[in-house]
Design a protein around this motif. Structure first.
Motif, mmCIF file in Angstrom:
data_model
loop_
_atom_site.group_PDB
_atom_site.id
_atom_site.type_symbol
_atom_site.label_atom_id
_atom_site.label_comp_id
_atom_site.label_asym_id
_atom_site.label_seq_id
_atom_site.Cartn_x
_atom_site.Cartn_y
_atom_site.Cartn_z
ATOM 1 N N GLU A 28 0.876 -1.210 -0.100
ATOM 2 C CA GLU A 28 0.288 0.124 -0.072
ATOM 3 C C GLU A 28 0.759 1.243 -0.103
ATOM 4 O OE1 GLU A 28 -2.964 -0.251 2.892
ATOM 5 O OE2 GLU A 28 -3.866 1.719 2.708
ATOM 6 N N VAL A 29 0.615 2.184 -0.937
ATOM 7 C CA VAL A 29 1.394 3.304 -1.115
ATOM 8 C C VAL A 29 0.482 4.595 -1.352
ATOM 9 C CG1 VAL A 29 3.263 4.777 -2.021
ATOM 10 C CG2 VAL A 29 3.596 2.229 -1.651
ATOM 11 N N GLY A 30 0.213 5.350 -0.367
ATOM 12 C CA GLY A 30 -0.897 6.533 -0.576
ATOM 13 C C GLY A 30 -2.189 5.645 -0.949
ATOM 14 N N GLN A 77 8.136 -3.779 -7.622
ATOM 15 C CA GLN A 77 9.246 -3.449 -6.963
ATOM 16 C C GLN A 77 9.161 -2.117 -6.598
ATOM 17 O OE1 GLN A 77 11.802 -5.521 -6.748
ATOM 18 N NE2 GLN A 77 10.252 -7.221 -7.472
ATOM 19 N N LEU A 78 8.451 -1.135 -7.276
ATOM 20 C CA LEU A 78 8.601 0.035 -6.939
ATOM 21 C C LEU A 78 7.890 0.321 -5.407
ATOM 22 C CD1 LEU A 78 7.825 2.230 -10.124
ATOM 23 C CD2 LEU A 78 9.792 2.224 -8.811
ATOM 24 N N MET A 79 6.650 -0.300 -5.328
ATOM 25 C CA MET A 79 5.993 -0.186 -4.138
ATOM 26 C C MET A 79 6.931 -0.897 -2.852
ATOM 27 S SD MET A 79 2.006 -0.577 -5.618
ATOM 28 C CE MET A 79 1.269 -0.262 -3.963
ATOM 29 N N ARG A 80 7.143 -2.043 -3.066
ATOM 30 C CA ARG A 80 8.215 -2.681 -2.073
ATOM 31 C C ARG A 80 9.278 -1.701 -1.633
ATOM 32 N NH1 ARG A 80 8.043 -8.058 -0.967
ATOM 33 N NH2 ARG A 80 6.767 -9.520 -2.414
ATOM 34 N N TYR A 114 14.566 4.782 -10.647
ATOM 35 C CA TYR A 114 13.115 5.212 -10.624
ATOM 36 C C TYR A 114 12.783 4.929 -9.085
ATOM 37 C CZ TYR A 114 12.814 4.860 -15.485
ATOM 38 O OH TYR A 114 13.180 5.026 -16.856
ATOM 39 N N ARG A 115 11.996 6.000 -8.592
ATOM 40 C CA ARG A 115 11.447 6.093 -7.187
ATOM 41 C C ARG A 115 10.139 6.397 -7.139
ATOM 42 N NH1 ARG A 115 15.377 9.380 -4.143
ATOM 43 N NH2 ARG A 115 14.521 10.976 -5.389
#
Lengths: 229, 440
Positions: free
Chosen positions: A133-135, A165-168, A223-224
């Protein structure tokens, strides 16, 4: 953005050691340097570190032997191997000896930082996590579903992998090579733009639904995903 | 002494020794048995005469002796009776009075002079002593015959052993000299030399064949090494010189440092590619080979590259038959597919369609990458897989001329091959790999 780590840097080439040490300290990490395999094994056994950056070719005791020595003493510290040897078998040997990650010289400092961050925070975010979960963005790893504020977003398998991957690693840089390893299972850089082309589609899909772009391009690094809302 | 001669010598010595032991045993056995038989016969003759004496005294005994002596042409015995004083009273045996019992004596024969004999002396009543003797000539005859027979056999064995040693030694030396000469020639620098093989399939031919295969393999590895060194020596010079000139411009020209770093990265990529090809060609990776689902891998690669192709204004299509499995390394196969795709994007204009096709028959798997671009002249087809070879038309496009060399190396490492199809409009490469049954 990221937590401070105690890092043991084992590198015999003083030029490289200074460069990496300065880079790690620049990111606020606490660095101890060892230039010799035996010292590395001793210090690594006596003190507690969050991660070890271990060069493969060392005087005194080879990097692989240091690694085996640490693992034989059941010291579970994450180890990132550095090597000038990019052969397929070299990599296999390193991972078999118990390395958690493997980076071939020459490398960008940001690449090392990104991988160290990923290693250092491995325990709090176990592989067995089923929901990310991100935002307002939610990912269900079991059902392979992504939604934003309750609206499902349909992603291709590779787009899903990139987003996972980005969310982890939300708030941290994920590099091209990390994507290639995790999403494509490729441990070499094919020198093509497959990451970019899939990522631009992912971004477009996210933007269409959410109207915002949480994925930042970090120049020369990767990327972030912004973690704060 | 050569090993062959030594072996043959030891063998014939062992045979000779065996014959010697056998001869000794036969000789001693026969000799003892004959003596025993002779003593028995003498004792019997003696007993018969003693009976004559008991029945008729000395006169009958003398008569019996005389009768026996008369037919002594066939009778090997000789007789004598001595009285108490040692005087011979009857019988023809010319000897002195022996003690009672069995003796080896010497008597004098009228024809032959002194002669050895076996004698049994028995005391009779009245102080007489009867002596029955038998010439031991026959024993000597038998002994001599045995010795002669075995002596002959011994000489024959020694002669055959020596001849065998010479023949075997010569044969072995002859067969081994081919290997020896080949080895010496290779030591002297003629690396093309090989062990000559006979038509047969004996141990020497097998060893020779194995040695030749080993030499071929070593030759390949040396060629590989030589190729890498010459690649490094010749083809890295140009980019290094370029890097040097860019470094000279740092400080005077905007962006020179960035370009130099870029050039350095390109060099390192080139190095990695050279080393990767060398690693693949060394064959060492085969120990990591596993059954790999090429259908899944090809689909994965096609799906991964389709967006990138679309971004560049090209179209990537694919037709993949399911369940085609090969023994190999996933990373290498992936890299080969990527290089094939990369090759098409480098050398075709926008709007080109690229088609990947994976099919198989029971034994082989065919992976084709075809495009409808400008193609490559047939005259260039042979050279295209060599390292650093770039066709004239592609001199200006980026690339290091190693992409297809790596594809060829991967195919070879997987016991397959790669070929350019001649009869297509654009450019079509097919990689053929041995197929294995479904993963089990």
């Amino acid at each position: 953005m990221h937590h401070v780590m105690r890092v043991l840097l084992v590198e015999d080439d003083s030029e490289t050691a200074r460069f990496v040490e300065a880079g790690l300290q620049g990111h606020g990490h606490d660095v101890t340097v060892a230039a010799d395999g035996r010292d590395a094994l001793r210090i690594g056994g006596e003190e507690s570190f969050d991660a070890i950056v271990l060069d493969r070719m060392l005087p005194g005791l080879a990097g692989l032997d240091v690694l085996r020595g640490l693992r034989a003493r059941e010291i579970p510290v994450p180890v990132l191997m550095l090597t000038a040897m990019g052969g397929v078998l070299d990599r296999v040997d390193g991972l078999e000896a118990g390395a958690d990650d493997y980076l071939v010289k020459p490398f960008e400092l940001v690449e090392l930082m990104a991988r160290l961050n990923a290693l250092g925070r491995r325990p709090p975010l176990a592989e067995s996590t089923t929901r990310l979960e991100v935002g307002s963005l939610m990912m269900n790893l079991l059902r392979r579903e992504v939604s934003w504020g309750g609206t499902l977003i349909f992603l291709q398998p590779r787009e899903f992998g990139l987003l996972e991957q980005l969310m982890r690693h939300a708030g941290e840089v994920v590099t091209r090579t990390m994507f290639l390893e995790k999403v494509w299972n490729l441990d070499f850089d094919p020198q093509t733009n497959i990451v970019e082309s899939h990522l631009s589609r992912l971004r477009a899909k996210l933007r269409d639904v959410s109207g915002e772009d949480r994925i930042e391009t970090v120049r020369g690094a990767g990327y972030r995903m912004r973690s704060n809302s | 002494m050569t090993a062959a001669y030594r072996i043959a010598f030891v063998y014939s010595a062992a045979f000779a020794l065996a014959i010697l032991v056998l001869a000794t045993a036969v000789y001693l056995g026969a000799d003892a048995e004959y003596r025993h038989q002779q003593d028995l016969a003498i004792a019997e003759e003696n007993a018969a005469l003693v009976r004559e004496f008991h029945e008729g005294g000395l006169p009958d005994l003398s008569k019996a002796i005389a009768k026996r002596q008369a037919r002594s042409v066939v009778n090997a015995y000789a007789y004598a009776v001595f009285d108490r004083s040692g005087r011979r009273v009857t019988g023809a045996l010319e000897t002195t009075r022996p003690e009672a019992g069995s003796h080896d004596i010497v008597f004098s024969d009228a024809r032959e002079g002194a002669d050895p004999a076996r004698a049994l002396a028995t005391d009779l009543a009245g102080g007489y002593r009867l002596v029955v003797a038998r010439d031991t000539e026959a024993l000597w005859q038998i002994d001599r015959t045995i010795l002669l027979l075995f002596g002959g056999a011994f000489i024959v064995v020694i002669a055959m052993g020596a001849a065998g040693a010479l023949i075997l030694g010569g044969y072995l030396r002859n067969r081994l000299s081919g290997i020896h000469h080949a080895a010496m020639a290779i030591i002297a620098g003629d690396l093309q030399q090989r062990v000559p093989l006979a038509q047969g399939n004996d141990e020497f031919d097998q060893v020779g064949r194995a040695l030749n295969m080993m030499l071929d393999r070593i030759g390949q590895l040396m060629e590989n090494l030589r190729q890498v060194s010459s690649d490094v020596a010749h083809d890295l010079r140009t980019p290094l010189l370029r890097l040097r000139s860019q470094l000279e411009q740092v400080g005077t020209e905007e962006g020179a440092a960035a370009r130099a770093i870029e050039q350095g990265d390109a060099l390192l990529t080139l190095f990695a590619a050279i080393l990767r090809i060398a690693e693949i060609e060394s064959g060492a990776l085969a120990r990591n080979f596993l059954p790999t689902d090429l259908s899944a891998l090809t689909t994965d690669m096609a799906e991964s590259f389709a967006p990138a192709f679309a971004d560049d204004g090209r179209l990537l299509t694919w037709t993949v038959d399911p369940g085609l499995v090969v023994i190999g390394d996933r990373t290498l196969l992936a890299q080969a597919i990527i290089n094939l795709l990369d090759n098409t994007t480098r050398h075709t204009p926008g709007g080109t369609t690229v088609d990947i096709r994976l099919s198989g028959n029971p034994d082989l798997v065919f992976l084709s990458v075809a495009d409808d671009g400008p193609g490559v002249p047939v005259t260039e087809h042979q050279r295209i897989f060599q390292r650093f070879v770039r066709c004239e038309v592609s001199r200006t496009t980026p690339g290091n001329g190693l992409g297809l060399s790596l594809v060829a190396a991967v195919a070879t490492a997987h016991a397959g091959r790669v070929a350019i199809e001649d009869d297509t409009a654009g450019f079509c490469l097919t990689m053929t790999l041995p197929r294995i049954g479904a993963q089990d």
